[in-house]
Design a protein around this motif. Structure first.
Motif, PDB file in Angstrom:
ATOM      1  N   TYR A 193      -5.461  -1.472   1.237  1.00 24.04           N
ATOM      2  CA  TYR A 193      -4.237  -0.924   0.654  1.00 24.04           C
ATOM      3  C   TYR A 193      -3.291  -0.421   1.746  1.00 24.04           C
ATOM      4  O   TYR A 193      -2.089  -0.699   1.724  1.00 24.04           O
ATOM      5  CB  TYR A 193      -4.578   0.208  -0.311  1.00 24.04           C
ATOM      6  N   ILE A 194      -3.846   0.298   2.701  1.00 24.96           N
ATOM      7  CA  ILE A 194      -3.012   0.836   3.788  1.00 24.96           C
ATOM      8  C   ILE A 194      -2.379  -0.303   4.584  1.00 24.96           C
ATOM      9  O   ILE A 194      -1.186  -0.272   4.898  1.00 24.96           O
ATOM     10  CB  ILE A 194      -3.851   1.742   4.718  1.00 24.96           C
ATOM     11  N   HIS A 231      -8.580   3.906  -5.775  1.00 24.44           N
ATOM     12  CA  HIS A 231      -8.681   4.759  -6.960  1.00 24.44           C
ATOM     13  C   HIS A 231      -9.404   6.075  -6.654  1.00 24.44           C
ATOM     14  O   HIS A 231      -8.900   7.165  -6.951  1.00 24.44           O
ATOM     15  CB  HIS A 231      -9.416   3.986  -8.049  1.00 24.44           C
ATOM     16  N   ILE A 288      -0.932  -2.770  -8.202  1.00 26.22           N
ATOM     17  CA  ILE A 288      -2.150  -3.299  -7.583  1.00 26.22           C
ATOM     18  C   ILE A 288      -3.366  -2.630  -8.232  1.00 26.22           C
ATOM     19  O   ILE A 288      -3.309  -1.445  -8.578  1.00 26.22           O
ATOM     20  CB  ILE A 288      -2.130  -3.092  -6.046  1.00 26.22           C
ATOM     21  N   SER A 323      -6.234  -0.597  -8.443  1.00 31.34           N
ATOM     22  CA  SER A 323      -6.699   0.424  -7.500  1.00 31.34           C
ATOM     23  C   SER A 323      -8.217   0.574  -7.473  1.00 31.34           C
ATOM     24  O   SER A 323      -8.767   1.139  -6.536  1.00 31.34           O
ATOM     25  CB  SER A 323      -6.048   1.769  -7.818  1.00 31.34           C
ATOM     26  N   MET A 324      -8.903   0.079  -8.498  1.00 30.87           N
ATOM     27  CA  MET A 324     -10.369   0.174  -8.470  1.00 30.87           C
ATOM     28  C   MET A 324     -10.982  -1.019  -7.736  1.00 30.87           C
ATOM     29  O   MET A 324     -12.181  -1.048  -7.499  1.00 30.87           O
ATOM     30  CB  MET A 324     -10.917   0.218  -9.892  1.00 30.87           C
ATOM     31  N   CYS A 331      -0.448   2.082  -8.077  1.00 29.58           N
ATOM     32  CA  CYS A 331      -1.893   1.977  -8.293  1.00 29.58           C
ATOM     33  C   CYS A 331      -2.173   1.878  -9.784  1.00 29.58           C
ATOM     34  O   CYS A 331      -1.828   2.789 -10.537  1.00 29.58           O
ATOM     35  CB  CYS A 331      -2.579   3.224  -7.755  1.00 29.58           C
ATOM     36  N   SER A 356     -12.689   4.203   5.143  1.00 30.03           N
ATOM     37  CA  SER A 356     -11.634   3.571   4.347  1.00 30.03           C
ATOM     38  C   SER A 356     -12.011   2.178   3.856  1.00 30.03           C
ATOM     39  O   SER A 356     -11.386   1.663   2.934  1.00 30.03           O
ATOM     40  CB  SER A 356     -10.329   3.503   5.148  1.00 30.03           C
ATOM     41  N   VAL A 359      -9.390  -2.476  -4.864  1.00 32.56           N
ATOM     42  CA  VAL A 359      -8.896  -2.594  -3.486  1.00 32.56           C
ATOM     43  C   VAL A 359      -9.461  -1.438  -2.673  1.00 32.56           C
ATOM     44  O   VAL A 359      -9.539  -0.307  -3.155  1.00 32.56           O
ATOM     45  CB  VAL A 359      -7.346  -2.620  -3.434  1.00 32.56           C
ATOM     46  N   THR A 360      -9.886  -1.732  -1.452  1.00 27.54           N
ATOM     47  CA  THR A 360     -10.330  -0.643  -0.593  1.00 27.54           C
ATOM     48  C   THR A 360      -9.101   0.085  -0.060  1.00 27.54           C
ATOM     49  O   THR A 360      -8.014  -0.492   0.048  1.00 27.54           O
ATOM     50  CB  THR A 360     -11.152  -1.143   0.611  1.00 27.54           C
ATOM     51  N   LEU A 361      -9.321   1.339   0.281  1.00 21.32           N
ATOM     52  CA  LEU A 361      -8.258   2.119   0.902  1.00 21.32           C
ATOM     53  C   LEU A 361      -7.752   1.402   2.149  1.00 21.32           C
ATOM     54  O   LEU A 361      -6.543   1.352   2.408  1.00 21.32           O
ATOM     55  CB  LEU A 361      -8.820   3.504   1.255  1.00 21.32           C
ATOM     56  N   HIS A 362      -8.660   0.814   2.887  1.00 20.49           N
ATOM     57  CA  HIS A 362      -8.325   0.113   4.126  1.00 20.49           C
ATOM     58  C   HIS A 362      -7.322  -1.015   3.885  1.00 20.49           C
ATOM     59  O   HIS A 362      -6.287  -1.088   4.549  1.00 20.49           O
ATOM     60  CB  HIS A 362      -9.617  -0.445   4.729  1.00 20.49           C
ATOM     61  N   VAL A 376     -14.258   2.989   0.430  1.00 25.15           N
ATOM     62  CA  VAL A 376     -13.754   3.770  -0.710  1.00 25.15           C
ATOM     63  C   VAL A 376     -12.653   2.965  -1.402  1.00 25.15           C
ATOM     64  O   VAL A 376     -11.837   2.312  -0.745  1.00 25.15           O
ATOM     65  CB  VAL A 376     -13.228   5.158  -0.256  1.00 25.15           C
TER      66      VAL A 376
END
Lengths: 364, 364
Positions: free
Chosen positions: B112-113, A110, B102, B104-105, B126, A104, B107-110, A107
């Protein structure tokens, strides 16, 4: 107890990654961090994905990297993609995996959304940590590469020392140092070299600028090389001509904090303890509030990696970890000092890997 | 019709970003792409976040960058954070925003969560695209910076040409070129310089290695500088001593494809059309399958940005867009040729910004 070190060597790494997935009840893990991918299968390209499954592993690359991947990568079948998300999705679908983990921190939101919307999986789990703790402990081949990076960057540093004199711009020094590091055989510098003089030295992450060195300056020079993927990281603070008594005194205090922290490094000690040793000594001298960063960090395929020698760390030092020890004091608007070495943790202490003397050096 | 260009100048940019948010019924947009942040408020640091709200904007930075942000940034209030996600969350909470976009390209998934779990918002949307299309059209100040980057990198290229002769390693050439680019006043190179000789020239993204130039080689040299944040990007393919008739012939064909594509550039033309012009000409000569990438891309704060001159693009050229035109032919295992110029789109055609002649040059 068997240490992590005994499991090392690149052939055992992918089994460890697979076991980590199994322990989380995942059928596969999608790796996207290129340092982790290099660590696991040896591929050195700048883009791709590695999927480690229960019985099969896939290294996915775009057309630029297909032949390089075939040449370099072990323990994985090579697949070429036009679109990375699509490539990952088709492997997961082909295998019929329903419970999949994904890195996570590597990635983008997006790409994750595209993948999630594309797949019919039960569980696409976010994994913040995959092999970072494994990577923290270095095997012999890794230590050799770090030592080579140190050798190259130290030699370059010593070669530019002669050019440090009043009137030279910070950015000229940085450019020359980076040039010598690369001429000396490094594939790259491990980060943008810091050359911070005078009041700029009070900023821990100053970028080299047009300021010219002056007599009485302290100059913080933080530099590193990359050799076969592995980084070095070292900081020397040098004096240009005569510096003040107070500057010499504080240099001695930072050096003592640095020495005490290194003396505390040994297997089993908490990482936070190393930070505490340096910080407490600076506090005794009334300087703690001017030490605005952690005491050190792991170094390997990335210049900053696990473990962190900070008060927040929950980790303990293990034999084979390579970490920096780098206390610093920064007096805003005036000057700053940082002294940084790299050490490798041993059962009964540590070995200092960097070789440039940290006694105060006067140039110009 | 009023063109995007009339709205430009840094003061109007943030209003455009705010209007984009309003059009999506969002109270604020969280920008994390550092090029977008630089574009909108002028901050040049390497980490931070910009929140553009209906009535107020915040630039969030960590302690390293606080004074730099105060010095550089316009149109935003500076806030310092210890933890970025926490810093973003406290601004959003403080304002009471419930509908937030936000990038989305970026920000990391981490992250964002962490942010999503921390916030009580109705909609954390996103956004794949925020100001990319705005950035594609350059204002006068931006064009001047791009021209300066071109001037610096071209001069450096011409200075290393004299050293191109049989026996020199690719990576020596690359190192010297990068050194001269930086000595010439660039703050950096815009990407890792490509010097690909002999069979390596058949790989579009070859990394410079230990191969030594030989008589009869074609050498693809792809290089660029960064000046005040703006990039240049140019490719010259040169011949070492005598090259074969076939190599000269294909060079002429690639040059013709390049010239025809440039001749097709003008405001209003589809980006895909420029790609089609180059590709069709190469197809006429039976070489289309060896042209394995798009014909060009926008260049600005990033070396690859909007618009893309590819068959997939839906965009049209607008006055003030700066794009590369770079057809190439790659014969695996044998050799390759790429010829790349940068042009600025005008109402009635385009101006070629790069100045190094693209006639075949024989060195050594």
């Amino acid at each position: 107890m068997v240490s992590k070190r005994d499991f090392k060597g690149s052939s055992g790494r992918i089994e460890r990654a697979r076991d980590a997935g199994a322990a989380l009840a995942l059928e596969a893990i999608v790796f996207l961090d290129m340092a982790n991918i290099r660590y696991l299968v040896g591929f050195t390209g700048s883009d791709g994905a590695l999927i480690v499954g229960e019985k099969s592993n896939y290294l996915l690359v775009d057309g630029r990297y297909t032949s390089q991947a075939r040449r370099e990568a072990h323990d994985a079948e090579i697949r070429e993609y036009r679109n990375k998300v699509e490539g990952i999705a088709s492997v997961i679908e082909g295998e019929g995996w329903k419970n999949v983990g994904i890195e996570s921190m590597a990635v983008t939101l997006h790409d994750y959304i595209k993948l999630r919307d594309r797949l019919e999986v039960r569980d696409l789990r976010c994994l913040a940590e995959t092999v970072a703790s494994l990577r923290a402990v270095k095997d012999t081949a890794e230590v050799d590469r770090v030592k080579e990076a140190i050798r190259v960057s130290s030699r370059a540093f010593l070669s530019v020392l002669a050019g440090l004199r009043p009137g030279v711009e910070e950015r000229e020094v940085a450019l020359e140092l980076e040039y010598q590091i690369r001429r000396g055989g490094a594939e790259n510098v491990s980060f943008e070299t810091i050359v911070a003089s005078g009041e700029n030295s009070a900023m821990p992450h100053a970028r080299p600028g047009r300021r010219r060195l002056e007599t009485g300056d302290l100059v913080v020079i933080d530099y590193g090389a990359v050799c076969e993927g592995y980084c070095s990281d070292e900081t020397c603070t040098v004096a240009v001509g005569d510096v003040s008594e107070r500057q010499r005194e504080v240099y001695g205090i930072v050096k003592e904090a640095h020495d005490r922290a290194i003396a505390a490094v040994r297997a089993g000690v908490a990482c936070s303890e190393i930070d505490r040793v340096a910080r407490n000594f600076l506090a005794e001298r009334g300087l703690e509030k001017h030490f605005s960063h952690g005491t050190g960090h792991g170094v390997g395929l990335r210049v900053h990696e696990e473990p962190r020698l900070s008060c927040l760390s929950k980790d303990r030092l293990e034999p084979g970890m390579i970490v920096t020890v780098e206390p610093g004091i920064y007096l805003p608007g005036s000057w700053g000092i940082r002294i940084e070495d790299m050490v490798i943790v041993e059962e009964e202490g540590c070995e200092i890997l960097t070789t440039v003397s940290k006694d105060l050096r006067v140039v110009g």
